[in-house]
Write a protein that holds these residues in place. Sequence first.
Motif, PDB file in Angstrom:
ATOM      1  N   PHE A  19       1.020  -1.344  -0.031  1.00  0.00           N
ATOM      2  CA  PHE A  19      -0.041   0.022   0.005  1.00  0.00           C
ATOM      3  C   PHE A  19       1.018   1.294   0.221  1.00  0.00           C
ATOM      4  O   PHE A  19       1.721   1.327   0.880  1.00  0.00           O
ATOM      5  CB  PHE A  19      -0.975   0.169   1.139  1.00  0.00           C
ATOM      6  N   GLN A  21       0.662   5.645  -0.250  1.00  0.00           N
ATOM      7  CA  GLN A  21      -0.631   6.617  -0.325  1.00  0.00           C
ATOM      8  C   GLN A  21      -0.587   7.500  -1.379  1.00  0.00           C
ATOM      9  O   GLN A  21      -1.587   7.908  -1.814  1.00  0.00           O
ATOM     10  CB  GLN A  21      -0.149   7.509   1.175  1.00  0.00           C
ATOM     11  N   HIS A  26       5.732   8.929  -7.275  1.00  0.00           N
ATOM     12  CA  HIS A  26       5.661  10.037  -7.041  1.00  0.00           C
ATOM     13  C   HIS A  26       6.997  10.858  -6.628  1.00  0.00           C
ATOM     14  O   HIS A  26       8.092  10.142  -6.299  1.00  0.00           O
ATOM     15  CB  HIS A  26       4.836  10.158  -5.894  1.00  0.00           C
ATOM     16  N   GLY A  29       8.849  11.705  -1.597  1.00  0.00           N
ATOM     17  CA  GLY A  29       9.568  11.211  -0.655  1.00  0.00           C
ATOM     18  C   GLY A  29      11.113  11.279  -0.910  1.00  0.00           C
ATOM     19  O   GLY A  29      11.521  12.367  -1.006  1.00  0.00           O
ATOM     20  N   ARG A  36      21.368   7.709  -8.369  1.00  0.00           N
ATOM     21  CA  ARG A  36      21.686   7.701  -6.729  1.00  0.00           C
ATOM     22  C   ARG A  36      23.132   6.891  -6.943  1.00  0.00           C
ATOM     23  O   ARG A  36      23.517   6.194  -7.825  1.00  0.00           O
ATOM     24  CB  ARG A  36      20.934   6.560  -5.800  1.00  0.00           C
ATOM     25  N   PRO A 187       7.952   3.436   5.853  1.00  0.00           N
ATOM     26  CA  PRO A 187       7.547   4.807   5.798  1.00  0.00           C
ATOM     27  C   PRO A 187       8.475   5.870   5.591  1.00  0.00           C
ATOM     28  O   PRO A 187       7.600   6.954   5.203  1.00  0.00           O
ATOM     29  CB  PRO A 187       6.740   4.827   7.246  1.00  0.00           C
ATOM     30  N   GLY A 188       9.670   5.735   5.323  1.00  0.00           N
ATOM     31  CA  GLY A 188      10.561   6.930   5.128  1.00  0.00           C
ATOM     32  C   GLY A 188      10.314   7.812   5.947  1.00  0.00           C
ATOM     33  O   GLY A 188      10.456   7.605   7.283  1.00  0.00           O
ATOM     34  N   TRP A 190       7.811   9.314   6.948  1.00  0.00           N
ATOM     35  CA  TRP A 190       6.627   9.431   7.660  1.00  0.00           C
ATOM     36  C   TRP A 190       6.565   8.403   8.649  1.00  0.00           C
ATOM     37  O   TRP A 190       5.478   8.200   9.388  1.00  0.00           O
ATOM     38  CB  TRP A 190       5.500   8.855   6.706  1.00  0.00           C
ATOM     39  N   VAL A 194       3.587   6.444  11.363  1.00  0.00           N
ATOM     40  CA  VAL A 194       3.183   4.929  10.943  1.00  0.00           C
ATOM     41  C   VAL A 194       3.803   4.134  12.021  1.00  0.00           C
ATOM     42  O   VAL A 194       3.224   3.002  12.257  1.00  0.00           O
ATOM     43  CB  VAL A 194       3.717   4.613   9.506  1.00  0.00           C
ATOM     44  N   LYS A 207      15.511  18.240   1.714  1.00  0.00           N
ATOM     45  CA  LYS A 207      16.759  18.575   1.142  1.00  0.00           C
ATOM     46  C   LYS A 207      16.582  19.194  -0.242  1.00  0.00           C
ATOM     47  O   LYS A 207      15.204  18.906  -0.835  1.00  0.00           O
ATOM     48  CB  LYS A 207      17.446  17.246   0.802  1.00  0.00           C
ATOM     49  N   CYS A 297      13.445  17.049  -1.982  1.00  0.00           N
ATOM     50  CA  CYS A 297      13.514  15.677  -1.707  1.00  0.00           C
ATOM     51  C   CYS A 297      13.554  15.704  -0.060  1.00  0.00           C
ATOM     52  O   CYS A 297      13.583  16.755   0.540  1.00  0.00           O
ATOM     53  CB  CYS A 297      14.717  15.214  -2.120  1.00  0.00           C
ATOM     54  N   PHE A 329      19.515   4.193  -0.637  1.00  0.00           N
ATOM     55  CA  PHE A 329      19.015   3.557  -1.720  1.00  0.00           C
ATOM     56  C   PHE A 329      19.958   2.417  -2.337  1.00  0.00           C
ATOM     57  O   PHE A 329      19.188   1.336  -2.872  1.00  0.00           O
ATOM     58  CB  PHE A 329      19.092   4.866  -2.987  1.00  0.00           C
TER      59      PHE A 329
HETATM   60  C1  LIG Z   1      18.611  14.161  -2.437  1.00  0.00           C
HETATM   61  C2  LIG Z   1      18.765  12.821  -1.932  1.00  0.00           C
HETATM   62  C3  LIG Z   1      20.030  12.404  -2.546  1.00  0.00           C
HETATM   63  C4  LIG Z   1      20.135  10.959  -2.187  1.00  0.00           C
HETATM   64  N1  LIG Z   1      21.486  10.279  -2.715  1.00  0.00           N
HETATM   65  C5  LIG Z   1      21.560   9.027  -2.245  1.00  0.00           C
HETATM   66  C6  LIG Z   1      22.518   8.345  -2.952  1.00  0.00           C
HETATM   67  O1  LIG Z   1      23.544   8.737  -3.683  1.00  0.00           O
HETATM   68  N2  LIG Z   1      22.809   7.043  -2.581  1.00  0.00           N
HETATM   69  C7  LIG Z   1      21.890   6.332  -1.973  1.00  0.00           C
HETATM   70  O2  LIG Z   1      22.144   5.047  -1.520  1.00  0.00           O
HETATM   71  N3  LIG Z   1      20.790   6.947  -1.275  1.00  0.00           N
HETATM   72  C8  LIG Z   1      20.733   8.259  -1.497  1.00  0.00           C
HETATM   73  N4  LIG Z   1      19.557   8.971  -0.917  1.00  0.00           N
HETATM   74  C9  LIG Z   1      18.950   8.109   0.159  1.00  0.00           C
HETATM   75  C10 LIG Z   1      17.932   7.413  -0.611  1.00  0.00           C
HETATM   76  O3  LIG Z   1      17.095   7.846  -1.581  1.00  0.00           O
HETATM   77  C11 LIG Z   1      16.734   6.894   0.512  1.00  0.00           C
HETATM   78  O4  LIG Z   1      17.457   6.307   1.707  1.00  0.00           O
HETATM   79  C12 LIG Z   1      15.565   5.822   0.265  1.00  0.00           C
HETATM   80  O5  LIG Z   1      15.047   6.366  -1.226  1.00  0.00           O
HETATM   81  C13 LIG Z   1      14.914   5.754   1.181  1.00  0.00           C
HETATM   82  O6  LIG Z   1      13.739   4.853   0.701  1.00  0.00           O
HETATM   83  P1  LIG Z   1      12.455   4.679   1.506  1.00  0.00           P
HETATM   84  O7  LIG Z   1      11.737   3.502   0.823  1.00  0.00           O
HETATM   85  O8  LIG Z   1      12.597   4.474   2.847  1.00  0.00           O
HETATM   86  O9  LIG Z   1      11.691   6.121   1.315  1.00  0.00           O
HETATM   87  P2  LIG Z   1      10.643   6.574   0.623  1.00  0.00           P
HETATM   88  O10 LIG Z   1      10.937   6.671  -1.043  1.00  0.00           O
HETATM   89  O11 LIG Z   1      10.251   7.957   0.890  1.00  0.00           O
HETATM   90  O12 LIG Z   1       9.304   5.707   0.700  1.00  0.00           O
HETATM   91  C14 LIG Z   1       8.346   5.845   1.790  1.00  0.00           C
HETATM   92  C15 LIG Z   1       7.081   5.861   1.279  1.00  0.00           C
HETATM   93  O13 LIG Z   1       6.090   5.438   2.258  1.00  0.00           O
HETATM   94  C16 LIG Z   1       4.930   6.158   1.853  1.00  0.00           C
HETATM   95  N5  LIG Z   1       3.783   6.207   3.150  1.00  0.00           N
HETATM   96  C17 LIG Z   1       4.287   7.016   4.204  1.00  0.00           C
HETATM   97  N6  LIG Z   1       3.353   6.974   5.066  1.00  0.00           N
HETATM   98  C18 LIG Z   1       2.364   6.183   4.431  1.00  0.00           C
HETATM   99  C19 LIG Z   1       0.933   5.708   4.745  1.00  0.00           C
HETATM  100  N7  LIG Z   1       0.521   6.029   5.950  1.00  0.00           N
HETATM  101  N8  LIG Z   1       0.187   4.934   3.871  1.00  0.00           N
HETATM  102  C20 LIG Z   1       0.592   4.470   2.595  1.00  0.00           C
HETATM  103  N9  LIG Z   1       1.922   4.907   2.279  1.00  0.00           N
HETATM  104  C21 LIG Z   1       2.577   5.778   3.176  1.00  0.00           C
HETATM  105  C22 LIG Z   1       5.440   7.267   1.149  1.00  0.00           C
HETATM  106  O14 LIG Z   1       4.472   7.894   0.396  1.00  0.00           O
HETATM  107  C23 LIG Z   1       6.573   6.901   0.537  1.00  0.00           C
HETATM  108  O15 LIG Z   1       6.375   6.889  -0.817  1.00  0.00           O
HETATM  109  C24 LIG Z   1      19.390  10.205  -1.419  1.00  0.00           C
HETATM  110  C25 LIG Z   1      18.064  10.750  -0.919  1.00  0.00           C
HETATM  111  C26 LIG Z   1      17.827  12.307  -1.178  1.00  0.00           C
HETATM  112  C27 LIG Z   1      16.703  12.878  -0.656  1.00  0.00           C
END
Ligand SMILES: Cc1cc2nc3c(=O)[nH]c(=O)nc-3n(C[C@H](O)[C@H](O)[C@H](O)COP(=O)(O)OP(=O)(O)OC[C@H]3O[C@@H](n4cnc5c(N)ncnc54)[C@H](O)[C@@H]3O)c2cc1C
Length: 365
Positions: A19, A21, A26, A29, A36, A187-188, A190, A194, A207, A297, A329
Motif C-alpha cells: 500500500f 499513499q 511520486h 519522498g 543515486r 514509511p520513509g 513518515w 506510521v 533537502k 527531496c 537507496f
Molecule cells: C537528495 C537525495 C540524494 C540521495 N542520494 C543518495 C545516493 O546517492 N545513494 C543512496 O544510496 N541513497 C541516496 N539517498 C537516500 C535514498 O534515496 C533513501 O535512503 C531511500 O530512497 C529511502 O527509501 P524509502 O523507501 O525508505 O523512502 P521513500 O521512498 O520516501 O518511501 C516511503 C514511502 O512510504 C509512503 N508512506 C508513508 N506513510 C504512508 C501511509 N500512511 N500509507 C501509505 N504509504 C505511506 C510514502 O508515501 C513513501 O512513498 C538520497 C536521498 C535524497 C533525498
Amino acid sequence: MGAAAAYALAERGAQTHLFEQFDLHHAKGSSHGASRLFRTAYFEHPDYVPLLKRAAARWRALEAAQGKTLFHRTGLVEAGPPDSALISGALKASDQYGLALNRLTAGQARARLPWFAWPDDYEIVIEEDAGMIRADRALAALIDGARANGAVIAGGVRVLGWTPVPDGIELATEAGARTFDRLVLTPGAWAASVLGEPGGLVRPLRKHLFWAATDDKTFTLESGFSPFAIERGDGRFFYGFPVVDGDGLKIGEHTGGAALSTPEEDAPADKVRAGLEQFLRETAPGLPQTITKEQACLYAMSPDGHFLIDAHPADARVVFAAGFSGHGFKFAPVIGEALADLALTGETLREFDFLKLARLGAVFD
Ligand SMILES: Cc1cc2nc3c(=O)[nH]c(=O)nc-3n(C[C@H](O)[C@H](O)[C@H](O)COP(=O)(O)OP(=O)(O)OC[C@H]3O[C@@H](n4cnc5c(N)ncnc54)[C@H](O)[C@@H]3O)c2cc1C
C-alpha cells in the motif's frame, strides 16, 4: 524499500500486498529522480561493506532478470582533507576489506579532473568500481519484479493505522480494513506517523537538489564523467552526478537541510542554492555554473545516521526499516531481503545486527 521488500516477499511465495499513499512514482519522498550513488568503500561505517557486496550482486541479478541496465560503473571521485569523515572513513573501509581505491597525487588530480580547484592539502581518491544507479528505473524494476511474482501493488491508498490482534495484524487503509499475518513498514520520512514510538526517532529533513545546465558533452554519463563527493575543510559535503538524459549536471549538498515537523512541510531553497553556487565558484570553477532547475527531496534522519531495521517492539509480527538518513537507496535489494527474512522467519543475517534498535538504548512500552 517497500518495493524491494514486496519483491523479496513475493519471490518467496508470500501473498504480498503493498500500500502506497501516493502515486507509485511520486516525487514527495526520498526515492525519486534519475540517479543515486553506489559505492562500497563506505565512509559511514565499515560494517556496511558486506551488505553492499550483497546489494551489488542483487542489483546485477535484477538487471539480468529484467534485461535492463540499472547500474553504470562510472567510478566515483572522493576528496577532502585527510582527516575528513569522507576520506578517513573510505580509506578505513577499503583497508579493512581490501577494496581498491585509486589515490591520486595533486598533479594527477589536476590533470584528470581539471574542473576542480584542488586545495594542496586534499586527499583525492577514485573508487573505480563505484557508480550510479538509475533510481527511477530501479524503482520500476522492483515494482515490476514484485508484480511478476504475484504481489498486489496499490498506489494511492493511505494506511491509516495498524493493530495487533490474536490472529494477525489488523490494517486500516483508505480502501478498508483487513487482517494480515505479517506487516512490513517502510514509511520513509513518515515514520513518526506510521511506526508509533520507534518512529519518533526519525526526523524528516528537507533537502534540495539542483541542476546546472550545459551543452558540453564532457559532463555526460556517456562521456564517462564520474560522480563526485567532496567534503570541504569546513565540514560541508557536496556531491554531483553526470548529465543524464540532457538534464544538466546534478549537484547537491549532503550536509545541512531543514528539520521539518511533518514530511509535507516545505522549506526555502534559496540559502541552499547560494551554498551550491559558492561551492561551484570556489571548488569547481570548471563545472557548469548556472543553476537552472531545482527539486525538493526528503532525508529520514535516524539519531546516529545509521539505518533502523528490526522487529517492532510492540509485536514481532510487525517488522520495519526506517531512518535511511540520505544514504539508503544503494542497499534496497538487501534491505528488502532482510525485511522478508524478519517477517517470514523472525530473524535475518548477523550482518544486519548493527542496525537494530537496541544500539540506541531506547526503551519502548
Ligand atoms: C537528495 C537525495 C540524494 C540521495 N542520494 C543518495 C545516493 O546517492 N545513494 C543512496 O544510496 N541513497 C541516496 N539517498 C537516500 C535514498 O534515496 C533513501 O535512503 C531511500 O530512497 C529511502 O527509501 P524509502 O523507501 O525508505 O523512502 P521513500 O521512498 O520516501 O518511501 C516511503 C514511502 O512510504 C509512503 N508512506 C508513508 N506513510 C504512508 C501511509 N500512511 N500509507 C501509505 N504509504 C505511506 C510514502 O508515501 C513513501 O512513498 C538520497 C536521498 C535524497 C533525498
